[in-house]
Design a protein around this motif. Structure first.
Motif, PDB file in Angstrom:
ATOM      1  N   TYR A 112       0.841  -1.184   0.000  1.00 36.69           N
ATOM      2  CA  TYR A 112       0.000   0.000   0.000  1.00 36.69           C
ATOM      3  C   TYR A 112       0.883   1.244   0.000  1.00 36.69           C
ATOM      4  CZ  TYR A 112      -4.130  -2.831   0.981  1.00 36.69           C
ATOM      5  OH  TYR A 112      -5.152  -3.735   0.896  1.00 36.69           O
ATOM      6  N   GLY A 113       0.623   2.140  -0.951  1.00 30.72           N
ATOM      7  CA  GLY A 113       1.434   3.343  -1.064  1.00 30.72           C
ATOM      8  C   GLY A 113       0.665   4.480  -1.687  1.00 30.72           C
ATOM      9  N   SER A 114       1.319   5.602  -1.788  1.00 31.53           N
ATOM     10  CA  SER A 114       0.656   6.831  -2.229  1.00 31.53           C
ATOM     11  C   SER A 114       0.383   6.820  -3.728  1.00 31.53           C
ATOM     12  CB  SER A 114       1.511   8.046  -1.871  1.00 31.53           C
ATOM     13  OG  SER A 114       2.757   7.980  -2.547  1.00 31.53           O
ATOM     14  N   LEU A 115      -0.522   7.696  -4.124  1.00 30.99           N
ATOM     15  CA  LEU A 115      -0.891   7.894  -5.527  1.00 30.99           C
ATOM     16  C   LEU A 115      -1.325   9.344  -5.692  1.00 30.99           C
ATOM     17  CD1 LEU A 115      -1.537   6.226  -8.262  1.00 30.99           C
ATOM     18  CD2 LEU A 115      -3.917   6.528  -7.558  1.00 30.99           C
ATOM     19  N   SER A 116      -0.894   9.967  -6.774  1.00 30.07           N
ATOM     20  CA  SER A 116      -1.292  11.340  -7.076  1.00 30.07           C
ATOM     21  C   SER A 116      -2.099  11.360  -8.363  1.00 30.07           C
ATOM     22  CB  SER A 116      -0.063  12.245  -7.235  1.00 30.07           C
ATOM     23  OG  SER A 116       0.700  12.285  -6.042  1.00 30.07           O
ATOM     24  N   LEU A 117      -3.206  12.074  -8.341  1.00 28.42           N
ATOM     25  CA  LEU A 117      -4.043  12.199  -9.534  1.00 28.42           C
ATOM     26  C   LEU A 117      -3.619  13.410 -10.351  1.00 28.42           C
ATOM     27  CD1 LEU A 117      -7.653  11.472  -8.186  1.00 28.42           C
ATOM     28  CD2 LEU A 117      -5.995   9.863  -9.149  1.00 28.42           C
ATOM     29  N   THR A 118      -3.682  13.265 -11.668  1.00 27.88           N
ATOM     30  CA  THR A 118      -3.507  14.403 -12.556  1.00 27.88           C
ATOM     31  C   THR A 118      -4.797  15.219 -12.572  1.00 27.88           C
ATOM     32  OG1 THR A 118      -4.340  13.206 -14.476  1.00 27.88           O
ATOM     33  CG2 THR A 118      -1.972  13.004 -13.997  1.00 27.88           C
ATOM     34  N   ASP A 119      -4.766  16.360 -13.267  1.00 27.28           N
ATOM     35  CA  ASP A 119      -5.998  17.148 -13.409  1.00 27.28           C
ATOM     36  C   ASP A 119      -7.083  16.315 -14.086  1.00 27.28           C
ATOM     37  OD1 ASP A 119      -4.778  19.296 -12.209  1.00 27.28           O
ATOM     38  OD2 ASP A 119      -4.316  20.332 -14.094  1.00 27.28           O
ATOM     39  N   ALA A 120      -6.683  15.556 -15.107  1.00 25.29           N
ATOM     40  CA  ALA A 120      -7.659  14.695 -15.793  1.00 25.29           C
ATOM     41  C   ALA A 120      -8.182  13.625 -14.850  1.00 25.29           C
ATOM     42  CB  ALA A 120      -7.021  14.056 -17.027  1.00 25.29           C
ATOM     43  N   GLY A 121      -7.316  13.102 -13.987  1.00 25.74           N
ATOM     44  CA  GLY A 121      -7.741  12.094 -13.034  1.00 25.74           C
ATOM     45  C   GLY A 121      -8.747  12.611 -12.034  1.00 25.74           C
ATOM     46  N   GLN A 122      -8.609  13.873 -11.659  1.00 27.38           N
ATOM     47  CA  GLN A 122      -9.534  14.469 -10.706  1.00 27.38           C
ATOM     48  C   GLN A 122     -10.906  14.728 -11.326  1.00 27.38           C
ATOM     49  OE1 GLN A 122      -7.595  17.907  -9.041  1.00 27.38           O
ATOM     50  NE2 GLN A 122      -5.851  16.713  -8.311  1.00 27.38           N
ATOM     51  N   ASN A 123     -10.976  14.624 -12.648  1.00 25.02           N
ATOM     52  CA  ASN A 123     -12.253  14.767 -13.344  1.00 25.02           C
ATOM     53  C   ASN A 123     -12.651  13.465 -14.022  1.00 25.02           C
ATOM     54  OD1 ASN A 123     -13.011  17.812 -13.248  1.00 25.02           O
ATOM     55  ND2 ASN A 123     -10.834  17.812 -13.741  1.00 25.02           N
ATOM     56  N   SER A 124     -12.276  12.361 -13.396  1.00 25.03           N
ATOM     57  CA  SER A 124     -12.547  11.030 -13.928  1.00 25.03           C
ATOM     58  C   SER A 124     -13.148  10.182 -12.812  1.00 25.03           C
ATOM     59  CB  SER A 124     -11.242  10.403 -14.418  1.00 25.03           C
ATOM     60  OG  SER A 124     -10.474   9.920 -13.314  1.00 25.03           O
ATOM     61  N   PRO A 125     -13.514   8.931 -13.109  1.00 25.57           N
ATOM     62  CA  PRO A 125     -13.988   8.047 -12.037  1.00 25.57           C
ATOM     63  C   PRO A 125     -12.983   7.848 -10.906  1.00 25.57           C
ATOM     64  CG  PRO A 125     -14.616   7.154 -14.165  1.00 25.57           C
ATOM     65  CD  PRO A 125     -13.709   8.317 -14.443  1.00 25.57           C
ATOM     66  N   LEU A 126     -11.713   8.150 -11.158  1.00 30.93           N
ATOM     67  CA  LEU A 126     -10.703   8.015 -10.116  1.00 30.93           C
ATOM     68  C   LEU A 126     -10.770   9.125  -9.070  1.00 30.93           C
ATOM     69  CD1 LEU A 126      -9.586   5.949 -12.170  1.00 30.93           C
ATOM     70  CD2 LEU A 126      -7.285   6.770 -11.606  1.00 30.93           C
ATOM     71  N   ALA A 127     -11.624  10.104  -9.267  1.00 32.99           N
ATOM     72  CA  ALA A 127     -11.668  11.262  -8.371  1.00 32.99           C
ATOM     73  C   ALA A 127     -11.856  10.870  -6.916  1.00 32.99           C
ATOM     74  CB  ALA A 127     -12.778  12.212  -8.812  1.00 32.99           C
ATOM     75  N   ALA A 128     -12.560   9.768  -6.663  1.00 33.81           N
ATOM     76  CA  ALA A 128     -12.787   9.340  -5.279  1.00 33.81           C
ATOM     77  C   ALA A 128     -11.486   9.009  -4.563  1.00 33.81           C
ATOM     78  CB  ALA A 128     -13.722   8.131  -5.256  1.00 33.81           C
ATOM     79  N   LEU A 129     -10.419   8.733  -5.311  1.00 35.50           N
ATOM     80  CA  LEU A 129      -9.141   8.386  -4.691  1.00 35.50           C
ATOM     81  C   LEU A 129      -8.500   9.569  -3.972  1.00 35.50           C
ATOM     82  CD1 LEU A 129      -7.601   6.080  -7.430  1.00 35.50           C
ATOM     83  CD2 LEU A 129      -8.336   5.407  -5.156  1.00 35.50           C
ATOM     84  N   THR A 130      -8.968  10.776  -4.224  1.00 31.85           N
ATOM     85  CA  THR A 130      -8.427  11.914  -3.494  1.00 31.85           C
ATOM     86  C   THR A 130      -8.725  11.799  -2.001  1.00 31.85           C
ATOM     87  OG1 THR A 130     -10.435  13.193  -3.953  1.00 31.85           O
ATOM     88  CG2 THR A 130      -8.585  13.464  -5.469  1.00 31.85           C
ATOM     89  N   GLU A 131      -9.708  10.963  -1.635  1.00 26.23           N
ATOM     90  CA  GLU A 131     -10.041  10.773  -0.220  1.00 26.23           C
ATOM     91  C   GLU A 131      -8.943  10.019   0.516  1.00 26.23           C
ATOM     92  OE1 GLU A 131     -13.930   9.157   0.554  1.00 26.23           O
ATOM     93  OE2 GLU A 131     -14.676   9.871  -1.371  1.00 26.23           O
ATOM     94  N   THR A 132      -8.248   9.120  -0.176  1.00 25.40           N
ATOM     95  CA  THR A 132      -7.240   8.289   0.489  1.00 25.40           C
ATOM     96  C   THR A 132      -5.831   8.551  -0.023  1.00 25.40           C
ATOM     97  OG1 THR A 132      -7.499   6.527  -1.144  1.00 25.40           O
ATOM     98  CG2 THR A 132      -8.899   6.420   0.814  1.00 25.40           C
ATOM     99  N   ALA A 133      -5.698   8.837  -1.312  1.00 26.45           N
ATOM    100  CA  ALA A 133      -4.390   9.003  -1.973  1.00 26.45           C
ATOM    101  C   ALA A 133      -3.502   7.779  -1.730  1.00 26.45           C
ATOM    102  CB  ALA A 133      -3.692  10.274  -1.503  1.00 26.45           C
ATOM    103  N   THR A 134      -4.123   6.626  -1.487  1.00 26.68           N
ATOM    104  CA  THR A 134      -3.399   5.390  -1.209  1.00 26.68           C
ATOM    105  C   THR A 134      -4.048   4.250  -1.989  1.00 26.68           C
ATOM    106  OG1 THR A 134      -2.857   6.135   1.031  1.00 26.68           O
ATOM    107  CG2 THR A 134      -2.656   3.785   0.587  1.00 26.68           C
ATOM    108  N   VAL A 135      -3.201   3.391  -2.578  1.00 31.86           N
ATOM    109  CA  VAL A 135      -3.692   2.222  -3.309  1.00 31.86           C
ATOM    110  C   VAL A 135      -2.739   1.054  -3.052  1.00 31.86           C
ATOM    111  CG1 VAL A 135      -4.831   3.539  -5.154  1.00 31.86           C
ATOM    112  CG2 VAL A 135      -2.415   2.896  -5.391  1.00 31.86           C
ATOM    113  N   LEU A 136      -3.129  -0.130  -3.527  1.00 34.88           N
ATOM    114  CA  LEU A 136      -2.251  -1.294  -3.446  1.00 34.88           C
ATOM    115  C   LEU A 136      -1.450  -1.403  -4.737  1.00 34.88           C
ATOM    116  CD1 LEU A 136      -1.266  -3.872  -2.025  1.00 34.88           C
ATOM    117  CD2 LEU A 136      -3.172  -5.089  -3.124  1.00 34.88           C
TER     118      LEU A 136
END
Length: 234
Positions: A112-136
């Motif tokens: 489990y580690g950090s992840l940063s979204l691009t501007d496009a990512g923040q306007n995609s289905p991945l936007a919910a990841l801003t809540e955790t900024a962590t993935v496997l």
């Protein structure tokens, strides 16, 4: 009933948390085991194709000829803009099918580690990841950004962790589908890789205790939104 076909390279790297979401959305799920079940052009008729992860390289087509068939299917499917999801190895194969490259990273990302979204990512289905900024994470190779695709996320070691082509194709280098209650299967199945990289299973277990439930919750949000967008393209 809609049909989702999932190509699996390891028994324990299956749809995980994504499976009940697909069933709730009215999909009948059919697994194909790579190297055992034939991968044929007729599979393009499925409403959704999902290529799952595995420990081999997307570049190992000479060693594992079934990868040639997977790439041919992906090229056909992506050219026709058919709904397609790739996870880890699956995303790397999608990138190759789109003309990008898959190369070794400077180091492996495992756990489990950090992840940063691009501007496009923040306007995609991945936007919910801003809540955790962590993935496997669980990979040592990376894909370059395919031409015509939007880069959605990155980490310090990996410039492109996710990409989208329209609303029909999504490639994820990380594992939002992994069920944290079944992570022990990963620790057993990948024991050699963990040992080779000096990682104790206890480290991953501790990370799972800290992050697993929240990452699973947010991952389900991501997949739910992506499936919703498939049914209602912009």
């Amino acid at each position: 009933m809609k049909q989702a076909i999932a190509i699996r390279h390891l028994a324990f790297e299956d749809l995980g948390l994504l499976q009940p979401l697909l069933q709730d959305q009215g999909y009948a799920i059919r697994y194909l085991d790579a190297g055992v079940d034939p991968i044929t052009p007729e599979l393009n008729q499925a409403d959704l194709l999902i290529i799952l992860g595995g420990p081999i390289s997307a570049n190992d087509q000479a060693l594992y000829p079934f990868l040639v068939d997977e790439l041919a299917l992906l090229r056909q499917r992506l050219e026709q803009k058919r709904p397609t999801l790739g996870i880890c190895l699956g995303a790397q194969l999608m990138a190759l099918a789109l003309g990008a490259e898959v190369t070794a990273m400077a180091g492996k990302e495992i756990g489990y580690g950090s992840l940063s979204l691009t501007d496009a990512g923040q306007n995609s289905p991945l936007a919910a990841l801003t809540e955790t900024a962590t993935v496997l994470h669980w990979h040592g190779e990376q894909f370059s950004q395919p031409e015509g695709a939007l880069s959605l996320a990155h980490t310090e070691l990996c410039n492109c962790q996710a990409f989208a082509v329209g609303s029909h194709a999504l490639g994820l280098q990380f594992h939002l589908e992994a069920d944290p209650s079944r992570l022990e299967q990963w620790l057993i199945g990948h024991c050699c890789e963990l040992s080779q990289n000096g990682l104790s299973p206890a480290i991953i277990r501790n990370q799972q205790d800290r992050f697993g439930a929240e990452v699973a919750r947010v991952g389900q949000q991501v997949f739910h939104q992506w499936l919703k967008d498939l049914d209602n393209p912009a």
